[in-house]
Design a protein around this motif. Structure first.
Motif, PDB file in Angstrom:
ATOM      1  N   THR A  65       0.828  -1.211   0.000  1.00 53.14           N
ATOM      2  CA  THR A  65       0.000   0.000   0.000  1.00 53.14           C
ATOM      3  C   THR A  65       0.863   1.263   0.000  1.00 53.14           C
ATOM      4  N   VAL A 161      -4.723   7.190  -2.181  1.00 56.95           N
ATOM      5  CA  VAL A 161      -5.351   7.628  -0.932  1.00 56.95           C
ATOM      6  C   VAL A 161      -4.587   8.826  -0.371  1.00 56.95           C
ATOM      7  N   ALA A 171      -5.042   2.380  -1.766  1.00 58.19           N
ATOM      8  CA  ALA A 171      -5.933   1.341  -1.243  1.00 58.19           C
ATOM      9  C   ALA A 171      -6.126   0.328  -2.362  1.00 58.19           C
ATOM     10  N   ARG A 173      -8.786  -2.804  -3.975  1.00 56.97           N
ATOM     11  CA  ARG A 173     -10.070  -3.495  -3.977  1.00 56.97           C
ATOM     12  C   ARG A 173      -9.859  -4.824  -4.701  1.00 56.97           C
ATOM     13  N   SER A 184      -7.851  -0.448   2.989  1.00 61.96           N
ATOM     14  CA  SER A 184      -7.586   0.996   2.886  1.00 61.96           C
ATOM     15  C   SER A 184      -6.103   1.338   2.850  1.00 61.96           C
ATOM     16  N   THR A 187      -4.477   5.885   5.549  1.00 59.71           N
ATOM     17  CA  THR A 187      -5.039   7.080   4.926  1.00 59.71           C
ATOM     18  C   THR A 187      -5.941   7.809   5.902  1.00 59.71           C
ATOM     19  N   VAL A 193     -11.547   6.147  -1.041  1.00 57.68           N
ATOM     20  CA  VAL A 193     -11.868   4.850  -0.427  1.00 57.68           C
ATOM     21  C   VAL A 193     -13.384   4.689  -0.328  1.00 57.68           C
ATOM     22  N   GLU A 194     -14.058   5.803  -0.050  1.00 59.15           N
ATOM     23  CA  GLU A 194     -15.528   5.753   0.031  1.00 59.15           C
ATOM     24  C   GLU A 194     -16.124   5.248  -1.280  1.00 59.15           C
ATOM     25  N   ALA A 197     -15.382   1.554  -1.850  1.00 59.75           N
ATOM     26  CA  ALA A 197     -16.032   0.589  -0.957  1.00 59.75           C
ATOM     27  C   ALA A 197     -17.509   0.373  -1.287  1.00 59.75           C
ATOM     28  N   LEU A 203     -15.090  -3.970   4.195  1.00 57.31           N
ATOM     29  CA  LEU A 203     -14.140  -2.844   4.161  1.00 57.31           C
ATOM     30  C   LEU A 203     -13.187  -3.011   5.343  1.00 57.31           C
ATOM     31  N   HIS A 205     -10.380  -1.238   7.183  1.00 56.87           N
ATOM     32  CA  HIS A 205      -9.899   0.149   7.217  1.00 56.87           C
ATOM     33  C   HIS A 205      -9.035   0.388   8.449  1.00 56.87           C
ATOM     34  N   LEU A 235     -14.702   7.916  10.182  1.00 54.81           N
ATOM     35  CA  LEU A 235     -14.775   6.626   9.481  1.00 54.81           C
ATOM     36  C   LEU A 235     -16.178   6.021   9.593  1.00 54.81           C
TER      37      LEU A 235
END
Ligand SMILES: [Zn+2]
Ligand SMILES: [Zn+2]
Length: 290
Positions: A65, A161, A171, A173, A184, A187, A193-194, A197, A203, A205, A235
């Motif tokens: 990451t 991020v 991040a 996926r 995540s 971050t 990230v929102e 996700a 998720l 995080h 978060l």
């Protein structure tokens, strides 16, 4: 090769740079059939993988990451152990996937300090030097596919991020036939990230109790440190907007010492408005995606 038909997600490390009993450095293992992916390789990763029944030679790829030591400390161990195990388990060079820039520079240099050991082992029993194949990608604010399994059933996407001043942080996926998981990395709570996700099942995080600790850290270096991590109340707000059914907290600041400490993390997430399932991660916690 394992014969897992579901997608299994295991936390190989939930800790941070400051050591705590029972918490290895950052890492998540994702398995779908014979695709075995490791995300980050913090302190103790190889041991945690062994506890999951996975040896480095069984990994399909390792993803980074960002370059912070608590996320890459055991990467050389993964590569060197896979190399040493070649006598028992011949495999191809391991694939390491990471952003261009700081993480890629770390990977290209990480074996330099082991040069003497590598020479000794080559003179003794190893036939060739340790190898890895590096797939580096440009970080972007739009999702991009950075890896696919040979049969196309598993894909990994990355998105930039906000861990500034750390450059080249992402991040990931992971999409599998069972569903999707977002990791995540480190971050602040961020829109990237929102967006990533939304529509996923899980998720994972990082979590930092910034608002709860604001008085205690005032005027200290921790104000700067907490500034580039994910406040748990924010978060909770973000997770609520994504409608992701399960939120797993990892990279826990401060590291919980008991059930009450864990409840405080959950309480922050609820204050943010998230009503889905919350898990305060422990090493080797495992989740199935169906
Ligand atoms: Zn970290
Ligand atoms: Zn970091």
């Amino acid at each position: 090769m394992n014969a897992i038909q579901t997608t299994t997600v295991t936390l190989t490390g939930t800790g941070v740079p400051h050591p705590a009993p029972g918490r290895a450095g950052a890492g998540v293992l994702i398995q779908y059939k014979d695709t075995t992916l490791q995300f980050d390789a913090g302190r103790g990763t190889v041991i945690r993988l062994a506890e999951c029944g996975i040896a480095p030679h069984q990994l399909s790829a390792v993803f980074l990451t960002h370059v912070h030591s608590d996320h890459v400390m055991d990467l050389a161990d993964v590569v060197l152990t896979r190399w040493i195990q070649q006598t028992l388990h011949p495999t191809s060079a391991i694939e390491i996937v990471c952003p261009w820039g700081a993480p890629e520079q770390f990977v290209t240099r990480m074996l330099d300090a082991f040069e003497i050991d590598i020479d000794l082992r080559i003179k003794h029993v190893q036939e060739i030097p340790p190898k890895f194949s590096l797939s580096a990608f440009e970080t972007t604010s739009n999702p991009q596919t950075v890896w696919q399994s040979p049969d196309g059933t598993v894909s990994v996407l990355a998105i930039a991020v906000h861990h500034e001043p750390v450059p080249d942080a992402v991040a990931y996926r992971v999409n599998t036939p069972n569903g999707s998981v977002v990791i995540s990395g480190d971050t602040r709570v961020c829109p990237e990230v929102e967006a990533f996700a939304r529509g996923t099942q899980l998720l994972i995080h990082e979590a930092c109790r910034t608002q709860a600790m604001s008085h205690a850290i005032k005027g200290s270096k921790f104000e700067q440190i907490f500034d580039y991590h994910a406040d748990t109340i924010a978060l909770g707000q973000m997770a609520a907007r994504t409608e992701v059914p399960h939120l797993v907290l990892t990279h826990l600041i401060p590291q919980p010492r008991n059930e009450q400490d864990c409840e405080s993390f959950i309480s922050d997430i609820r204050t943010g408005g998230y009503t889905g399932k919350v898990t305060v991660g422990s090493d080797l916690d495992s989740f199935e995606i169906n």
